[in-house]
Design a protein around this motif. Structure first.
Motif, PDB file in Angstrom:
ATOM      1  N   SER A  58       4.087  13.654  -6.220  1.00 27.67           N
ATOM      2  CA  SER A  58       3.213  12.763  -5.454  1.00 27.67           C
ATOM      3  C   SER A  58       3.742  11.342  -5.604  1.00 27.67           C
ATOM      4  CB  SER A  58       1.760  12.853  -5.961  1.00 27.67           C
ATOM      5  OG  SER A  58       1.540  11.943  -7.003  1.00 27.67           O
ATOM      6  N   CYS A  59       3.093  10.410  -4.901  1.00 24.85           N
ATOM      7  CA  CYS A  59       3.553   9.020  -5.013  1.00 24.85           C
ATOM      8  C   CYS A  59       3.148   8.415  -6.353  1.00 24.85           C
ATOM      9  CB  CYS A  59       3.037   8.194  -3.842  1.00 24.85           C
ATOM     10  SG  CYS A  59       3.803   8.750  -2.317  1.00 24.85           S
ATOM     11  N   THR A  60       2.185   9.045  -7.037  1.00 21.34           N
ATOM     12  CA  THR A  60       1.884   8.637  -8.404  1.00 21.34           C
ATOM     13  C   THR A  60       2.577   9.609  -9.369  1.00 21.34           C
ATOM     14  OG1 THR A  60      -0.261   9.694  -7.935  1.00 21.34           O
ATOM     15  CG2 THR A  60      -0.244   7.304  -8.159  1.00 21.34           C
TER      16      THR A  60
ATOM     17  N   PRO B 162      10.183  11.658   0.247  1.00 23.60           N
ATOM     18  CA  PRO B 162       9.674  12.836   0.970  1.00 23.60           C
ATOM     19  C   PRO B 162       8.162  12.779   1.205  1.00 23.60           C
ATOM     20  CG  PRO B 162      10.192  13.411  -1.301  1.00 23.60           C
ATOM     21  CD  PRO B 162      10.437  11.932  -1.171  1.00 23.60           C
ATOM     22  N   CYS B 163       7.763  11.853   2.076  1.00 19.53           N
ATOM     23  CA  CYS B 163       6.345  11.686   2.402  1.00 19.53           C
ATOM     24  C   CYS B 163       6.021  12.539   3.626  1.00 19.53           C
ATOM     25  CB  CYS B 163       6.070  10.209   2.704  1.00 19.53           C
ATOM     26  SG  CYS B 163       4.447   9.918   3.426  1.00 19.53           S
ATOM     27  N   ALA B 164       4.837  13.114   3.649  1.00 20.57           N
ATOM     28  CA  ALA B 164       4.447  13.997   4.751  1.00 20.57           C
ATOM     29  C   ALA B 164       4.271  13.248   6.072  1.00 20.57           C
ATOM     30  CB  ALA B 164       3.168  14.749   4.390  1.00 20.57           C
TER      31      ALA B 164
ATOM     32  N   ILE C 140     -12.041   9.372   7.940  1.00 21.43           N
ATOM     33  CA  ILE C 140     -10.640   9.093   7.619  1.00 21.43           C
ATOM     34  C   ILE C 140     -10.498   9.163   6.108  1.00 21.43           C
ATOM     35  CG2 ILE C 140     -10.023   7.703   9.636  1.00 21.43           C
ATOM     36  CD1 ILE C 140     -10.499   5.234   7.969  1.00 21.43           C
ATOM     37  N   CYS C 141      -9.269   9.174   5.642  1.00 21.92           N
ATOM     38  CA  CYS C 141      -9.065   9.496   4.226  1.00 21.92           C
ATOM     39  C   CYS C 141      -9.668   8.423   3.310  1.00 21.92           C
ATOM     40  CB  CYS C 141      -7.586   9.737   3.958  1.00 21.92           C
ATOM     41  SG  CYS C 141      -6.770   8.472   3.012  1.00 21.92           S
ATOM     42  N   PRO C 142     -10.154   8.857   2.134  1.00 17.05           N
ATOM     43  CA  PRO C 142     -10.824   7.924   1.230  1.00 17.05           C
ATOM     44  C   PRO C 142      -9.912   6.826   0.696  1.00 17.05           C
ATOM     45  CG  PRO C 142     -10.546  10.081   0.193  1.00 17.05           C
ATOM     46  CD  PRO C 142     -10.172  10.237   1.622  1.00 17.05           C
TER      47      PRO C 142
ATOM     48  N   PHE D  52      -9.214  14.542   5.244  1.00 24.02           N
ATOM     49  CA  PHE D  52      -8.792  13.884   6.493  1.00 24.02           C
ATOM     50  C   PHE D  52      -7.364  13.326   6.431  1.00 24.02           C
ATOM     51  CE2 PHE D  52     -13.459  13.129   6.164  1.00 24.02           C
ATOM     52  CZ  PHE D  52     -13.849  14.097   7.089  1.00 24.02           C
ATOM     53  N   CYS D  53      -6.607  13.680   5.407  1.00 22.14           N
ATOM     54  CA  CYS D  53      -5.185  13.304   5.402  1.00 22.14           C
ATOM     55  C   CYS D  53      -4.445  14.404   6.144  1.00 22.14           C
ATOM     56  CB  CYS D  53      -4.649  13.170   3.980  1.00 22.14           C
ATOM     57  SG  CYS D  53      -2.857  12.912   3.993  1.00 22.14           S
ATOM     58  N   HIS D  54      -4.294  14.213   7.450  1.00 19.75           N
ATOM     59  CA  HIS D  54      -3.731  15.293   8.264  1.00 19.75           C
ATOM     60  C   HIS D  54      -2.306  15.634   7.856  1.00 19.75           C
ATOM     61  CE1 HIS D  54      -7.349  14.864  10.355  1.00 19.75           C
ATOM     62  NE2 HIS D  54      -7.017  13.823  11.093  1.00 19.75           N
TER      63      HIS D  54
ATOM     64  N   PHE E  61       0.817  -1.221   0.000  1.00 17.58           N
ATOM     65  CA  PHE E  61       0.000   0.000   0.000  1.00 17.58           C
ATOM     66  C   PHE E  61       0.848   1.267   0.000  1.00 17.58           C
ATOM     67  CE2 PHE E  61      -3.102  -2.977   1.912  1.00 17.58           C
ATOM     68  CZ  PHE E  61      -4.235  -2.656   1.179  1.00 17.58           C
ATOM     69  N   CYS E  62       2.142   1.119  -0.218  1.00 21.32           N
ATOM     70  CA  CYS E  62       2.964   2.320   0.004  1.00 21.32           C
ATOM     71  C   CYS E  62       4.330   2.182  -0.628  1.00 21.32           C
ATOM     72  CB  CYS E  62       3.119   2.520   1.510  1.00 21.32           C
ATOM     73  SG  CYS E  62       4.154   3.901   1.974  1.00 21.32           S
ATOM     74  N   LEU E  63       4.892   3.318  -1.023  1.00 20.22           N
ATOM     75  CA  LEU E  63       6.222   3.347  -1.642  1.00 20.22           C
ATOM     76  C   LEU E  63       7.333   2.936  -0.686  1.00 20.22           C
ATOM     77  CD1 LEU E  63       6.385   6.796  -3.495  1.00 20.22           C
ATOM     78  CD2 LEU E  63       5.804   4.574  -4.447  1.00 20.22           C
TER      79      LEU E  63
ATOM     80  N   THR F 272       3.027   4.088   8.418  1.00 21.08           N
ATOM     81  CA  THR F 272       3.110   5.496   7.977  1.00 21.08           C
ATOM     82  C   THR F 272       2.094   6.331   8.755  1.00 21.08           C
ATOM     83  OG1 THR F 272       1.783   4.812   6.064  1.00 21.08           O
ATOM     84  CG2 THR F 272       4.146   5.178   5.687  1.00 21.08           C
ATOM     85  N   CYS F 273       0.961   6.672   8.126  1.00 23.66           N
ATOM     86  CA  CYS F 273       0.018   7.561   8.831  1.00 23.66           C
ATOM     87  C   CYS F 273      -0.823   6.769   9.846  1.00 23.66           C
ATOM     88  CB  CYS F 273      -0.884   8.280   7.833  1.00 23.66           C
ATOM     89  SG  CYS F 273      -2.028   7.195   6.975  1.00 23.66           S
ATOM     90  N   ASP F 274      -1.430   7.484  10.795  1.00 27.29           N
ATOM     91  CA  ASP F 274      -2.198   6.825  11.853  1.00 27.29           C
ATOM     92  C   ASP F 274      -3.353   5.995  11.293  1.00 27.29           C
ATOM     93  OD1 ASP F 274      -0.552   7.929  13.664  1.00 27.29           O
ATOM     94  OD2 ASP F 274      -1.949   9.452  14.395  1.00 27.29           O
TER      95      ASP F 274
HETATM   96  S1  BJ8 Z   1       4.787   7.320   0.811  1.00 24.18           S
HETATM   97  S2  BJ8 Z   1       1.899   9.354   0.652  1.00 24.18           S
HETATM   98  S3  BJ8 Z   1       1.862   5.933  -0.339  1.00 24.18           S
HETATM   99  S4  BJ8 Z   1       2.157   6.887   3.107  1.00 24.18           S
HETATM  100  S5  BJ8 Z   1      -3.496  10.025   1.806  1.00 24.18           S
HETATM  101  S6  BJ8 Z   1      -3.301   6.934   3.523  1.00 24.18           S
HETATM  102  S7  BJ8 Z   1      -0.878   9.508   4.113  1.00 24.18           S
HETATM  103  S8  BJ8 Z   1      -4.203   9.814   5.288  1.00 24.18           S
HETATM  104  S9  BJ8 Z   1      -1.089   7.316   0.969  1.00 24.18           S
HETATM  105 FE1  BJ8 Z   1       1.056   7.380   1.230  1.00 24.18          FE
HETATM  106 FE2  BJ8 Z   1       3.220   5.888   1.420  1.00 24.18          FE
HETATM  107 FE3  BJ8 Z   1       3.327   8.446   2.078  1.00 24.18          FE
HETATM  108 FE4  BJ8 Z   1       3.051   7.767  -0.441  1.00 24.18          FE
HETATM  109 FE5  BJ8 Z   1      -2.551   8.336   5.055  1.00 24.18          FE
HETATM  110 FE6  BJ8 Z   1      -2.738  10.644   3.784  1.00 24.18          FE
HETATM  111 FE7  BJ8 Z   1      -4.510   8.779   3.346  1.00 24.18          FE
HETATM  112 FE8  BJ8 Z   1      -2.035   8.463   2.511  1.00 24.18          FE
END
Ligand code: BJ8
Length: 394
Positions: free
Chosen positions: A283-285, A312-314, A86-88, A345-347, A48-50, A122-124
């Motif tokens: 962006s990641c895309t 460089p992810c937030a 929460i984020c879509p 909702f992506c804080h 689900f993530c880079l 990564t994010c909560d």
């Molecule tokens: S490297 S951006 S793919 S974590 S948009 S689920 S951050 S609340 S997708 Fe991400 Fe990896 Fe970072 Fe890229 Fe959470 Fe924000 Fe939703 Fe997100």
């Protein structure tokens, strides 16, 4: 439906690129391929993530697809278990897994193709969703340091990657050799270099390809096998290099922010239908997925840890690297304005907006912030704001 532009700013029509057909055509072939390799015993990993290095998965003899959801139809299923606010991307992804595992028909067929999910801290929202995921699909969570700049972070992440490598050995029954890892690093770097070649071509004025076309190519990066993907990108670059475009007056736009997972093309579509010319996506895309290469001269585990911690992810703090990258891209691509795109909702990305805006303001680069979900209800309103922004920077 996105409205047609009413004024002189007409939608930019890029030259028709026949090599884009390859990406559409290879879709079913890839599904067949994954079914076939699974029948022969190869494990398929969903991510689900880079931050989860492909190199380790491939070096262990497994295959991988990325499962990030960009569609709305699986969100109501997720909302039966997860909070609505929460984020879509999280809801869409989770809903697809639940739907697939409960015999539903809504999901794309990707979820059924994986043996295991390799998730990441990564994010909560994602972290907590991953605690529920094992009820539906076996899940391994790769831990990440949150302050990537420290030497402790590097040591910690490198040992986390090694543990993940051992896990992959157990899953596949294969030995993950250093030679195989080096081979996969070279392969991933080859893909990254090709994407640099592709993005370099977008510096032309106007670029010979639409942003929405690039987005669909970048989304395939996360589904096709690396060699299939490279074949398509290479053909596309060859074709684009033959094209001479006529100068035009559209405003050059960078999109910066949250990923636009397959199924979500809303922001690119609106900008282009309003006459903006998308030249780069931070962006990641977009650039985040390929900008930095892995150093092939170093110990492969160290090199991987260094490179992936540089994403460089937030979700990381502090994230000065991203701010600098955005300013640098804006200059390199000669952009007239930045559309800062976040998912509701992506804080992490929503809060980081302020620092991005301040940095761009210093450089006198205008920015429009858009926060949205996967629904259609705000398309008209976003269109009006994009229209006004394009007008302002004309
Ligand atoms: S490297 S951006 S793919 S974590 S948009 S689920 S951050 S609340 S997708 Fe991400 Fe990896 Fe970072 Fe890229 Fe959470 Fe924000 Fe939703 Fe997100």
């Amino acid at each position: 439906m996105v409205e047609e532009p009413e004024d002189a700013r007409m939608m930019y029509m890029s030259p028709s690129l026949s090599s884009l057909d390859y990406f559409m055509e290879s879709y079913q072939a890839r599904i067949d391929q994954l079914n076939e390799v699974r029948n022969k015993g190869t494990k398929v990993v969903g991510t689900f993530c880079l931050f989860v290095p492909d190199e380790i998965i491939f070096a262990a003899g497994a295959d991988r697809i990325v499962l990030c959801g960009g569609r709305t139809d699986t969100i109501p299923i997720a909302e039966q278990s997860l909070p609505r606010n929460i984020c879509p991307l999280i809801k869409s992804s989770f809903g697809a897994v639940v739907d697939a595992c409960c015999g539903g028909k809504l999901s794309c067929p990707h979820v059924q193709l994986v043996d295991i999910v390799v998730a990441e801290a990564t994010c909560d929202g994602k972290k907590k969703m991953y605690e529920i995921l094992p009820e539906y699909v076996p899940t391994y969570v790769l831990d990440l340091p949150q302050k990537p700049g420290s030497s402790e972070a590097l040591d910690y992440f490198r040992s986390g990657l090694r543990k993940f490598g051992q896990f992959m050995e157990g899953l596949t029954g294969n030995v993950l050799s250093e030679d195989a890892l080096r081979r996969e690093i070279r392969s991933s770097n080859e893909t990254r270099k090709l994407l640099h070649r592709l993005f370099e071509l977008r510096k032309q004025d106007p670029p010979p390809i639409l942003g929405s076309e690039i987005l669909s190519v970048m989304q395939k990066q996360f589904f096709l096998a690396p060699n299939q993907f490279r074949q398509g990108v290479s053909r596309l670059c060859d074709e684009m290099e033959q094209i001479t475009t006529e100068p035009r007056s559209g405003r050059r736009i960078m999109i910066s922010g949250c990923p636009m997972a397959a199924g979500n093309t809303k922001m690119s579509d609106i900008i282009e239908q309003k006459g903006g010319v998308i030249v780069v996506e931070e962006s990641c895309t977009g650039t985040r997925s390929f900008w930095d290469l892995v150093d092939e001269s170093k110990n492969p585990w160290t090199a991987l840890a260094e490179r992936y911690l540089e994403i460089p992810c937030a979700c990381m703090t502090p994230n000065d690297r991203r701010i600098a990258r955005i300013v640098d891209l804006a200059k390199q691509y000669n952009v007239d304005g930045v559309v800062y795109y976040t998912l509701q909702f992506c804080h992490a990305y929503n809060i980081e907006r302020l620092r991005v805006q301040q940095a761009l303001k210093k450089e006198k680069i205008p920015m429009l912030a858009i926060e949205s979900d996967y629904g259609d209800s705000d398309i008209e309103q976003i269109g009006i704001r994009v229209d006004a922004f394009l007008e302002m920077i004309s």
